[in-house]
Write an enzyme that holds these catalytic residues in place. Structure first.
Site, PDB file in Angstrom:
ATOM      1  N   GLY A  24       0.837  -1.198   0.000  1.00  0.00           N
ATOM      2  CA  GLY A  24       0.000   0.000   0.000  1.00  0.00           C
ATOM      3  C   GLY A  24       0.872   1.247   0.000  1.00  0.00           C
ATOM      4  O   GLY A  24       0.482   2.294   0.521  1.00  0.00           O
TER       5      GLY A  24
ATOM      6  N   THR B 254       1.572   3.374  -2.145  1.00  0.00           N
ATOM      7  CA  THR B 254       1.073   4.574  -2.838  1.00  0.00           C
ATOM      8  C   THR B 254      -0.242   5.054  -2.226  1.00  0.00           C
ATOM      9  O   THR B 254      -0.907   5.916  -2.798  1.00  0.00           O
ATOM     10  CB  THR B 254       0.857   4.272  -4.338  1.00  0.00           C
ATOM     11  OG1 THR B 254      -0.069   3.177  -4.471  1.00  0.00           O
ATOM     12  CG2 THR B 254       2.162   3.911  -5.009  1.00  0.00           C
TER      13      THR B 254
ATOM     14  N   ASP C 183      -2.893   6.538   0.952  1.00  0.00           N
ATOM     15  CA  ASP C 183      -2.980   7.805   1.667  1.00  0.00           C
ATOM     16  C   ASP C 183      -2.156   7.797   2.951  1.00  0.00           C
ATOM     17  O   ASP C 183      -1.476   8.771   3.273  1.00  0.00           O
ATOM     18  CB  ASP C 183      -4.450   8.109   1.985  1.00  0.00           C
ATOM     19  CG  ASP C 183      -4.650   9.498   2.566  1.00  0.00           C
ATOM     20  OD1 ASP C 183      -4.257  10.479   1.904  1.00  0.00           O
ATOM     21  OD2 ASP C 183      -5.170   9.596   3.691  1.00  0.00           O
TER      22      ASP C 183
ATOM     23  N   HIS D 104      -1.280   4.325  16.682  1.00  0.00           N
ATOM     24  CA  HIS D 104      -0.378   5.480  16.727  1.00  0.00           C
ATOM     25  C   HIS D 104      -0.491   6.265  18.028  1.00  0.00           C
ATOM     26  O   HIS D 104       0.431   6.997  18.399  1.00  0.00           O
ATOM     27  CB  HIS D 104      -0.624   6.402  15.520  1.00  0.00           C
ATOM     28  CG  HIS D 104      -1.917   7.144  15.551  1.00  0.00           C
ATOM     29  ND1 HIS D 104      -3.102   6.603  15.103  1.00  0.00           N
ATOM     30  CD2 HIS D 104      -2.215   8.387  15.986  1.00  0.00           C
ATOM     31  CE1 HIS D 104      -4.071   7.482  15.249  1.00  0.00           C
ATOM     32  NE2 HIS D 104      -3.566   8.570  15.780  1.00  0.00           N
TER      33      HIS D 104
ATOM     34  N   HIS E  85      -8.142   3.215  20.781  1.00  0.00           N
ATOM     35  CA  HIS E  85      -7.405   4.372  21.293  1.00  0.00           C
ATOM     36  C   HIS E  85      -7.709   4.652  22.768  1.00  0.00           C
ATOM     37  O   HIS E  85      -6.812   4.731  23.606  1.00  0.00           O
ATOM     38  CB  HIS E  85      -7.718   5.615  20.472  1.00  0.00           C
ATOM     39  CG  HIS E  85      -7.264   5.551  19.054  1.00  0.00           C
ATOM     40  ND1 HIS E  85      -6.160   4.836  18.654  1.00  0.00           N
ATOM     41  CD2 HIS E  85      -7.763   6.110  17.916  1.00  0.00           C
ATOM     42  CE1 HIS E  85      -5.998   4.955  17.347  1.00  0.00           C
ATOM     43  NE2 HIS E  85      -6.956   5.725  16.885  1.00  0.00           N
TER      44      HIS E  85
ATOM     45  N   LYS F 185     -16.869  13.287  16.939  1.00  0.00           N
ATOM     46  CA  LYS F 185     -16.554  14.067  15.744  1.00  0.00           C
ATOM     47  C   LYS F 185     -17.287  15.410  15.814  1.00  0.00           C
ATOM     48  O   LYS F 185     -18.337  15.532  16.454  1.00  0.00           O
ATOM     49  CB  LYS F 185     -17.013  13.321  14.493  1.00  0.00           C
ATOM     50  CG  LYS F 185     -16.350  11.971  14.267  1.00  0.00           C
ATOM     51  CD  LYS F 185     -14.961  12.128  13.712  1.00  0.00           C
ATOM     52  CE  LYS F 185     -14.384  10.798  13.262  1.00  0.00           C
ATOM     53  NZ  LYS F 185     -12.989  10.946  12.787  1.00  0.00           N
TER      54      LYS F 185
END
Length: 481
Positions: free
Chosen positions: A17, A19, A21, A177, A239, A328
């Site tokens: 992957g 290439t 995002d 992350h 998370h 969000k």
């Protein structure tokens, strides 16, 4: 402050992957910054692998564009050219045979081999099978897999089994992350490196703990994926769960991958079942913007916001609630952990003096750092009036300019993969335990056909989330960047 950069061993890193995002925005710019800082040895190589038909020069042009767009500091033409010289590219078909022999011939002996699966989970098994069939891996090879780690407990188990068919658990790096953020690691340093806090880090002295991850953006171009996941699967199950574990876990015997992850697993297994009355779900909605329009599903009952009260059934935290909140299109972009200590058992001051409890706030973003709110006397001759003031340790101010430019989470985590350090990565049983706690909650919503409460974009969430706290005579910390 003097920053130490410790080089890693020579490696071949294949980005499946390459290439995509994520590679363009995070992985490749992060690797360039590690090269710029001298952490990447000259013998290192980075190999892009994807279905796109291009040669190595085409991939280098692609990466140059990514660096131009996403690297501001340290963008030096000579360093960029030197970094690009380390790149190669192989077009591969994850589900077929095309390109795999060429990839096998590209890999070198005598260096660390790492394979980053920056693709959808549906391709994990295919890539693992092809790597094994073509003999591209060895016993020391490492694979990095991105979330989501399944959609529920059943699929998480199936995914773990797929990876385990060809790789040992010590070779699998499940990357989140959030665990690579500087402040998350500093949470362990503050708890276990200072005698000041750990004796107070329990139900006897802590009133409650709030963990908030709020975002100002909506679902954006992820509408189709997000509507099948929602805030619970997309944020809470991974998370926020990780932040909860690091905040609540017992001190590990040593700073070692399995010792740390064993203690995190104990926290997840000690979580009590959270009932319907302790959960608030929301969807952003206004005349100008609506979650339902963003996901192109007018009948959706998927949540873009969730607030919940969580209890941990162990001696350390019995009676101390943890409040989790994420959403969000919120008022501010904030990720933080707030430890609210209890008020003194007896106050020698009169009621109207303004005495309140201490708070330790750990800020993950923005402005990484910590502050501890303490009570002092208000200066002046007006008698004994008490005010709360923060002892502020914003990294950029306390530690100098170098601290303001700490490595991105992906930079740190990828270098840990090369080192073979799994401390900041999730283990398979940890992922499954998180889903085992999450699934019954989601199944209850489905059974009840529970509909989220609407909330205004740019707000702090639905009013019902405030009521959840007010019911316990508590308040959410105000969202402020």
């Amino acid at each position: 402050m003097v920053s130490r950069v410790i080089p890693v061993d020579p490696f071949d890193l294949v980005i499946f992957g390459g290439t995509g995002d994520l590679a363009r925005r995070k992985i490749l710019p992060g690797l360039y910054r590690r090269y710029y800082d001298g952490q990447m040895p000259e013998e290192a190589r980075i190999i892009g692998a994807a279905r796109s038909e291009m040669d190595a020069d085409g991939f280098r042009d692609f990466v140059r564009g990514a660096l131009d767009e996403f690297v501001t500091k340290r963008h030096d033409k000579k360093m960029v050219d030197a970094f690009l010289a380390k790149l190669d590219y192989v077009a591969v078909d994850a589900k077929g045979t095309g390109g795999w022999d060429a990839l096998a011939k590209t890999m070198r002996d005598g260096v660390v081999k790492a394979y980053y699966f920056s693709v959808g989970p549906a391709l994990f098994g295919d890539i693992a099978d092809r790597l094994h069939e073509h003999g591209i891996t060895d016993d020391d090879a490492r694979i990095v897999v991105e979330k989501p780690f399944g959609h529920n407990l059943e699929t998480a188990r199936a995914l773990n089994a797929t990876l385990a068919a060809h790789f040992d658990e010590t070779q699998i790096y499940r990357i989140d992350h959030y665990l690579g953020k500087e402040t998350v690691q500093n949470l362990m340093a503050v708890r276990f490196g200072n005698m000041l806090f750990e004796p107070l880090w329990n139900a006897q002295y802590v009133d409650h703990i709030q963990i908030t991850v709020s975002e100002t953006v909506g679902v954006g171009g992820r509408g189709e994926y997000y509507d099948k996941s929602g805030a619970m699967r997309d944020m809470v199950q991974n998370h926020l769960m990780q932040l909860l574990c690091l905040t609540a876990m017992e001190p590990p015997s040593r700073y070692d991958p399995d010792a740390v992850r064993d203690e995190k697993l104990k926290v997840i297994r000690a979580l009590e079942t959270t009932g319907h009355d302790d959960i608030v779900r929301g969807q952003y909605k206004s005349r100008e913007e609506s979650y339902l329009e963003d996901v192109d599903n007018p009948g959706s009952i998927t949540e873009s916001f969730i607030a919940m009260k969580v209890r941990i059934a162990n001696w350390r935290w019995n009676g101390t609630p943890f409040y989790l909140r994420t959403g969000k299109r919120m008022k501010e972009r904030v990720s933080e952990i707030v430890v609210r200590f209890k008020e003194p058992p007896h106050s020698i001051f009169e009621e109207d003096t303004g005495q309140s409890a201490n708070e330790l706030t750990i800020r993950l973003q923005p402005n990484e750092g910590m502050d501890l709110t303490v009570t002092i006397k208000e200066p002046g001759p007006g008698g004994m009036r008490l005010i709360d003031v923060p002892l502020d340790m914003t990294f950029a101010e306390a530690l100098g300019e170098e601290a303001a430019d700490v490595p991105d989470a992906y930079e740190r985590l990828i270098m840990d993969v090369i080192r073979g350090n799994q401390t900041l990565f999730m283990r398979g049983d940890e992922v499954e335990a998180a889903w085992a706690w999450t699934d019954p909650i989601i199944e209850d919503w489905t059974r009840r056909e529970d509909r989220p409460y609407p909330y205004e974009p740019g707000s702090t969430g639905p009013e019902e989330a405030m009521i959840l706290m007010h019911r316990d005579r508590r308040r959410w910390r105000e969202l402020r960047a």
